[in-house]
Design a protein around this motif. Structure first.
Motif, PDB file in Angstrom:
ATOM      1  N   THR A 171       0.957  -0.958   0.138  1.00  0.00           N
ATOM      2  CA  THR A 171      -0.356  -0.105   0.363  1.00  0.00           C
ATOM      3  C   THR A 171       1.027   0.927  -0.055  1.00  0.00           C
ATOM      4  N   LEU A 172       0.776   2.388  -0.506  1.00  0.00           N
ATOM      5  CA  LEU A 172       1.457   3.649  -1.081  1.00  0.00           C
ATOM      6  C   LEU A 172       0.891   4.618   0.053  1.00  0.00           C
ATOM      7  N   SER A 173       1.011   5.502   0.760  1.00  0.00           N
ATOM      8  CA  SER A 173       0.046   6.763   1.022  1.00  0.00           C
ATOM      9  C   SER A 173      -0.742   7.406   0.875  1.00  0.00           C
ATOM     10  N   SER A 174      -0.003   8.073  -0.881  1.00  0.00           N
ATOM     11  CA  SER A 174      -0.745   8.683  -1.805  1.00  0.00           C
ATOM     12  C   SER A 174      -0.970   8.412  -3.429  1.00  0.00           C
ATOM     13  N   ARG A 175      -1.083   8.959  -4.572  1.00  0.00           N
ATOM     14  CA  ARG A 175      -0.390   9.096  -5.506  1.00  0.00           C
ATOM     15  C   ARG A 175      -0.119  10.241  -5.774  1.00  0.00           C
ATOM     16  N   ALA A 176      -0.579  11.193  -4.874  1.00  0.00           N
ATOM     17  CA  ALA A 176       0.024  11.883  -5.180  1.00  0.00           C
ATOM     18  C   ALA A 176       0.828  13.124  -4.216  1.00  0.00           C
TER      19      ALA A 176
END
Length: 304
Positions: free
Chosen positions: A203-208
């Motif tokens: 999981t990544l905390s944000s795409r931007a």
């Protein structure tokens, strides 16, 4: 400064073929019996429309040809036994050529598209449910590649919707043509099991992110092909690299041990310019397929 808590699942959804094993015997129809039939294939229905053609093939010497058929079908099949043996997702790939393929309606009868796919049968031999891969438009076509993935969950759901007496007892791969005035040729078929590979989920905390954000955060976990997590005592070495997509260079790398429990990792973003970046995760031995996520860094729209 602002930090987002939008969590995006990075799941390697790709499938791999289980050893690239073709479950079909004589899939290119090159082996011929003394009677001129394709070896390894069972025959069904009317024999007249069905033949091996030496003048037309995608590769090799032969293709399987079906001429115009009336209401009674003509077909070939390979049986795989009890329906309980159907335990996987499958992929069908192959080549087809056809002439004057029709779906026209005449009176109360419509010309039927060919069937090629998974055919299931009742205990008494009649058809239960079927899963067709043929979805090409009518008309004429030179050799054309087709592909279809059959998902086990969809097959099981359709079977479960049937009354008990209508549920299949056996299954087969079948080609069946009926009510079709056109002519078709099949060649170079592949019917293979599909399994999920051992993979990494993250999981990544944000795409931007903003140019004012401090770090990119990710959580990584090892998932086995069965869908279960790796045993707690089994650790794999994962290299995580942050790449600048514009320059195609690695800005920084980290190595971490990953097992059943999620592992958190972070990369500093201070000083990075606007642009597109990639977080790439690779397992050291190569037994897990690598996964990659792209994200962007933009100017902070709320910055004074």
């Amino acid at each position: 400064m602002f930090l987002r808590t939008l969590f995006v699942l990075l799941l390697l959804q790709g499938f791999q073929l289980l050893g690239e094993t073709n479950l079909l015997t004589n899939p290119g129809f090159e082996e011929v019996t003394e009677k001129g039939h394709p070896a390894g294939w069972g025959l069904s229905g009317e024999p007249g429309p069905r033949s091996l053609d030496r003048t037309v093939s995608h590769s090799g010497q032969y293709s399987l040809k079906f001429g115009p058929t009336a209401y009674a079908h003509s077909g070939c099949l390979q049986r795989f036994g009890d329906i309980e043996n159907l335990q996987d997702d499958y992929i069908l790939r192959g080549w087809v050529k056809y002439s004057q393929l029709s779906q026209a309606v005449t009176g109360l009868q419509q010309d039927a598209l060919p069937f090629v796919g998974i055919w299931t049968s009742l205990a008494g031999g009649g058809n239960s449910v079927r899963f067709n891969a043929f979805a090409l438009p009518p008309g004429d076509s030179d050799w054309r590649y087709f592909e279809k993935t059959f998902r086990l969950k969809d097959i099981r759901a359709q079977i479960a919707s049937l009354a008990p007496e209508k549920r299949p007892k056996s299954w087969a791969f079948a080609i069946r043509i009926r009510c079709q005035p056109g002519t078709l040729w099949f060649d170079d078929l592949e019917f293979c099991r599909l399994v999920k590979p051992d993979r990494l989920e993250a999981t990544l905390s944000s795409r931007a992110y903003s140019t004012d954000d401090a770090q990119v955060l990710a959580t990584v976990q090892a998932i086995r092909a069965t869908g279960t997590t790796a045993p707690p005592e089994t650790e794999i070495q994962v290299q995580a690299a942050l790449w600048d997509s514009h320059r195609d260079t690695a800005l920084s790398t980290q190595t971490l041990a990953v097992a059943a429990e999620p592992v958190k990792i972070s990369f500093p973003l201070r000083g990075l310019r606007e642009g597109i970046y990639r977080l790439r995760l690779e397992e050291a031995s190569g037994n897990f397929q690598p996964c990659e996520l792209t994200f962007t860094i933009v100017n902070d729209p709320f910055e004074d």
